[in-house]
Scaffold this motif. Structure first.
Motif, PDB file in Angstrom:
ATOM      1  N   GLU A 126       0.832  -1.206   0.000  1.00  0.00           N
ATOM      2  CA  GLU A 126       0.000   0.000   0.000  1.00  0.00           C
ATOM      3  C   GLU A 126       0.866   1.255   0.000  1.00  0.00           C
ATOM      4  N   CYS A 127       1.890   1.254   0.836  1.00  0.00           N
ATOM      5  CA  CYS A 127       2.782   2.412   0.900  1.00  0.00           C
ATOM      6  C   CYS A 127       3.559   2.579  -0.406  1.00  0.00           C
ATOM      7  N   ALA A 128       4.059   1.461  -0.943  1.00  0.00           N
ATOM      8  CA  ALA A 128       4.867   1.529  -2.166  1.00  0.00           C
ATOM      9  C   ALA A 128       4.042   2.020  -3.353  1.00  0.00           C
ATOM     10  N   ILE A 141      -5.258   2.743 -10.544  1.00  0.00           N
ATOM     11  CA  ILE A 141      -5.584   2.942  -9.124  1.00  0.00           C
ATOM     12  C   ILE A 141      -6.686   3.983  -8.945  1.00  0.00           C
ATOM     13  N   CYS A 142      -6.605   5.068  -9.689  1.00  0.00           N
ATOM     14  CA  CYS A 142      -7.528   6.190  -9.490  1.00  0.00           C
ATOM     15  C   CYS A 142      -8.741   6.152 -10.417  1.00  0.00           C
ATOM     16  N   LYS A 143      -8.958   5.024 -11.058  1.00  0.00           N
ATOM     17  CA  LYS A 143     -10.111   4.915 -11.956  1.00  0.00           C
ATOM     18  C   LYS A 143     -11.416   5.051 -11.154  1.00  0.00           C
ATOM     19  N   GLY A 144     -12.263   5.999 -11.571  1.00  0.00           N
ATOM     20  CA  GLY A 144     -13.528   6.220 -10.885  1.00  0.00           C
ATOM     21  C   GLY A 144     -13.407   6.991  -9.592  1.00  0.00           C
ATOM     22  N   LYS A 145     -12.208   7.518  -9.299  1.00  0.00           N
ATOM     23  CA  LYS A 145     -11.992   8.276  -8.065  1.00  0.00           C
ATOM     24  C   LYS A 145     -11.888   9.775  -8.386  1.00  0.00           C
ATOM     25  N   GLY A 159      -4.042   9.121   5.473  1.00  0.00           N
ATOM     26  CA  GLY A 159      -5.386   9.678   5.563  1.00  0.00           C
ATOM     27  C   GLY A 159      -5.409  11.185   5.572  1.00  0.00           C
ATOM     28  N   LYS A 160      -4.426  11.834   4.915  1.00  0.00           N
ATOM     29  CA  LYS A 160      -4.323  13.287   4.932  1.00  0.00           C
ATOM     30  C   LYS A 160      -4.692  13.922   3.600  1.00  0.00           C
ATOM     31  N   LEU A 171      -9.682   3.759  -1.385  1.00  0.00           N
ATOM     32  CA  LEU A 171      -8.375   3.638  -2.029  1.00  0.00           C
ATOM     33  C   LEU A 171      -7.446   2.712  -1.240  1.00  0.00           C
ATOM     34  N   LYS A 172      -7.427   2.879   0.076  1.00  0.00           N
ATOM     35  CA  LYS A 172      -6.594   2.020   0.921  1.00  0.00           C
ATOM     36  C   LYS A 172      -7.012   0.559   0.791  1.00  0.00           C
ATOM     37  N   LEU A 173      -8.313   0.309   0.828  1.00  0.00           N
ATOM     38  CA  LEU A 173      -8.806  -1.065   0.711  1.00  0.00           C
ATOM     39  C   LEU A 173      -8.505  -1.646  -0.666  1.00  0.00           C
ATOM     40  N   SER A 174      -8.563  -0.795  -1.696  1.00  0.00           N
ATOM     41  CA  SER A 174      -8.249  -1.255  -3.050  1.00  0.00           C
ATOM     42  C   SER A 174      -6.791  -1.669  -3.171  1.00  0.00           C
ATOM     43  N   LEU A 175      -5.892  -0.856  -2.605  1.00  0.00           N
ATOM     44  CA  LEU A 175      -4.458  -1.192  -2.643  1.00  0.00           C
ATOM     45  C   LEU A 175      -4.164  -2.449  -1.824  1.00  0.00           C
ATOM     46  N   GLN A 176      -4.803  -2.583  -0.685  1.00  0.00           N
ATOM     47  CA  GLN A 176      -4.602  -3.780   0.131  1.00  0.00           C
ATOM     48  C   GLN A 176      -5.144  -5.026  -0.568  1.00  0.00           C
TER      49      GLN A 176
END
Length: 309
Positions: A126-128, A141-145, A159-160, A171-176
């Motif tokens: 997630e961080c990478a 990653i950002c599709k539909g966001k 979360g900032k 987004l976090k859940l998608s990356l995880q």
């Protein structure tokens, strides 16, 4: 007592599975410790490097340790600079790469476990990925966001972002989820590859199942007794030398293997169908210290069928 011996025998027979299970527990514990104590995603443009280092650096260290702690590595490389023919015998130059491949496969177990556990957890990935600058990856990653995703993706882990908490959490859940999918793909691929290589090794084995079981038992017992003999003879030799030194006595003859015997017994084992030798030491004591040119140039032909010392 009989029940205790039965349990002990069962544990000894399952020591490989127990060892791998223990390694898996250590890997899980180590990964959780790294995640909770040492890992702090910087939430900056350095996210990618930071996350990848935590993901792959421990795996690399485990791979190096796997080579370092494998006795076959040192049996293969000891003396090879003095006598390159030890690893590149005439007519069998592939021998070195063949055995090195076996050692590498064995050493890859721990790194694969680490990568699998780390990907299933998802923190490092997630961080990478949140720090990527690749337009193709950002598009996925950002599709539909919201459009802020393209500019503030590196802040997602903390979360900032200026996005809503719901979009940030999605987004976090998608990356995880991506990380966990990769983790399961790695586990399935490693399991399938292990099954294929094991089946191939057994299909190519030149000994029967029962003889292979006897071979494994013999090599284990020989290894245990050899270690005991090392201790016994080392104690006797040191005891003799100390007594001669302090009591000013004349040295008594002490039988030890010759240099050639040590050299011959240290070679990695090569199986021959025509000779029932179950280890290098077995071959040395039966054939003497003058191996034939054929035996001197042979290569190991049974892949992973017995535990080597």
């Amino acid at each position: 007592m009989d029940a205790f011996q039965g349990v002990l025998k069962f544990l000894l027979n399952q020591k490989t599975a127990i060892g791998y299970s223990f390694m898996a527990l250590l890997t899980v514990g180590g990964e959780r410790l790294f995640s909770l104590v040492a890992f702090k995603c910087p939430c900056s443009t350095e996210n990618t490097v930071y996350g990848l280092v935590f993901l792959f650096a421990p795996a690399w260290v485990l791979l190096i340790l796997g080579f370092f702690l494998n006795n076959r590595s040192w049996r293969l490389f000891t003396g090879c600079c003095v006598n390159p023919r030890k690893i590149f015998p005439r007519g069998h130059s592939y021998r070195f790469f063949y055995i090195l491949g076996q050692i590498t496969l064995s050493s890859l177990v721990a790194p694969t476990m680490w990568l699998s556990v780390a990907l299933l957890n998802g923190t490092f990935y997630e961080c990478a990925m949140s720090g990527t600058k690749s337009s193709k990856l950002l598009e996925i990653i950002c599709k539909g966001k919201p459009k802020e995703c393209w500019e503030e993706l590196y802040k997602v882990s903390c979360g900032k972002t200026s996005m809503t908490p719901t979009d940030n959490e999605e987004l976090k859940l998608s990356l995880q989820a991506q990380s966990q999918i990769l983790g399961w793909c790695l586990i399935c691929s490693a399991s399938f590859f292990s099954l294929v290589t094991t089946c191939y090794a057994r299909c190519r084995s030149q000994v029967s199942y029962l003889q292979l079981s006897f071979w494994k038992t013999y090599t284990q017992k020989e290894k245990e007794q050899l270690e005991n003999m090392f201790l016994d003879y080392a104690n006797k030799l040191s005891d003799r030398n100390l007594k001669c030194f302090f009591e000013n006595k004349r040295l008594e003859a002490f039988p030890l293997p010759s240099f050639a015997a040590w050299e011959a017994a240290s070679e990695l084992y090569s199986f021959h169908q025509t000779q029932q030798h179950y280890s290098t030491l077995h071959r040395v004591v039966e054939d003497g210290l003058e191996p034939s040119p054929e035996e001197n140039e042979t290569t190991m032909v049974v892949v992973g069928t017995a535990q080597q010392m």
